[in-house]
Write an enzyme that holds these catalytic residues in place. Sequence first.
Site, mmCIF file in Angstrom:
data_model
loop_
_atom_site.group_PDB
_atom_site.id
_atom_site.type_symbol
_atom_site.label_atom_id
_atom_site.label_comp_id
_atom_site.label_asym_id
_atom_site.label_seq_id
_atom_site.Cartn_x
_atom_site.Cartn_y
_atom_site.Cartn_z
ATOM 1 N N HIS A 171 5.190 9.252 -18.142
ATOM 2 C CA HIS A 171 3.830 8.715 -18.360
ATOM 3 C C HIS A 171 3.599 7.460 -17.513
ATOM 4 C CE1 HIS A 171 3.799 11.233 -22.066
ATOM 5 N NE2 HIS A 171 5.075 10.841 -22.105
ATOM 6 N N SER A 291 -5.365 -3.498 8.544
ATOM 7 C CA SER A 291 -6.774 -3.369 8.180
ATOM 8 C C SER A 291 -7.600 -3.993 9.288
ATOM 9 C CB SER A 291 -7.019 -4.090 6.856
ATOM 10 O OG SER A 291 -8.344 -4.565 6.784
ATOM 11 N N LYS A 297 -2.754 -7.007 5.938
ATOM 12 C CA LYS A 297 -2.484 -5.713 5.312
ATOM 13 C C LYS A 297 -1.454 -4.853 6.033
ATOM 14 C CE LYS A 297 -5.186 -3.923 2.389
ATOM 15 N NZ LYS A 297 -4.821 -3.521 1.038
ATOM 16 N N GLU A 304 -0.595 8.241 2.386
ATOM 17 C CA GLU A 304 -1.912 8.605 1.838
ATOM 18 C C GLU A 304 -2.448 9.875 2.503
ATOM 19 O OE1 GLU A 304 -4.319 4.692 0.817
ATOM 20 O OE2 GLU A 304 -3.133 4.446 2.614
#
Length: 481
Positions: A171, A291, A297, A304
């Site tokens: 979980h 970024s 970043k 992804e």
Amino acid sequence: MTTPNAPTPAPKPWEHTKSGQGSAADPLAARFVSSLDYDKRLYTHDIQGSIAHARMLKHVNLITPEDLKEIERGLNEIKSEITDQGDHWPGWKVELEDVHMCIEAALIEKTGDAGRKLHTGRSRNDQVATDLVLWVNESCQGIVSRFKNLADAFVELAERDGSIVMPSYTHLQRAQPIVVGAELLAWLEALCECQRRFFSLTYNDVSPLGSGAIAGSSLPLDRKLSAEGLDLSTISMNSIYATASRDVAVDYAYALSMTSMWLSRWAEQWIIYSTTEFGFITLDDLYTTGSSMMPQKQNPDMLELIRGKTGLVYGSLMALLTMCKGLTIGYNRDLQEDKRHVFAAYDAVCDCLDMAARIVKTTKFNEEKIKQGLDKGFLDATSLAEYLVTKGVPFRTSHQVVGKLVQDCRDKGYEKLSLLTLDDFNAACTDSGSKPVAEQDVYDWLGPENVVKRYQTAGNAGLSGFQEQLKSWKERLKPTD
Ligand code: ARG
């Protein structure tokens, strides 16, 4: 002499229309019906199928040995021309619809009547079904070598960082302590199961060649012989099913989808592990991006995209299933679209497998950072309950005792069960109606480092399970000579 106003002959020699014009006369129709854009990549398989078919035709005396010689010469020339020239091969003509017709037209140009005999007893319907089987089988090899590369990367990382103790999650809440290697080998096992699916595809060893358009042929074709020529172990039973089915494509897309699903789950997990909040892993700079606005970043874009491309792969499976669901039995042109989806899904999965291998090879597990948080979440609570079981306490009671002890810790502001005294343990036992069984050895069952050494069930996620599995994976992945 041509009569003025006589219709120009249709550029598709297999269309016999009243007007003399066919679907090539409207450029939109010509483009709409064509699959050349994506089925070009079947050219080697198409030629392979044609050579097997021609050899069979010669064997049953439907063509002469000279015809066969010419056909083979022509097809081999065409193959090397396409290999050299790729998209620039002048034989690619959209008005000829597809790879099959472009190659046949080029063959006829080179060999005349010999080439005109190649399509004897054959239809594009059994031809394309055969090409697809050949392509699927060949591309499975590409998939397998990529799996192997990724599997090696997981094993390498497991050998390097595998003994680091970390929390496991159910979980996405802290569950029990495990070692990093056990989780790595979980991904590896999932991926090997994915690989196995590529070897149980419907009909991938069956030759549809000789099924014709739908009903077979009245010519004495020797289907077994052409199947042998293609290294396919058997021939399809029913010419209608063989030409109507794209089961091999759907199975293949399912196998690709399952692969994508597992890669996506892994990517998601590592995206989480790479956050500042977790900090369990550091991804190599090669596989993160900056970024355009935020200078600090380092985003896990490759992971992804592995997750994101799953959409395309599932989409392909859905497209194939949907494409097939409304079709009458027999070939329908809808089926032409199958290759678009199969190829797109295959290309995406290949890229993802390659990228995953690179990421796994270069990622580091941060032992210090993982260790810092190990005492949080009472990861050893189940171990304590099992300790009480070894002292004769029924599990349901020991579960209750430990639940109470965790609550005690929370009340006292303790993060670790090992901060409790023997008296605390025994008081909780008596409170739950059990004998006070805790002794000094209870502390050997507490603390994540102790716990991962204690797991003893086969396949466990602690040290013994990991080492055993690692050994068997190394054996399994050993290169065979
Ligand atoms: N390019 C077509 C396909 O991929 C070939 C089959 C065309 N067959 C026909 N009966 N029109 O399915």
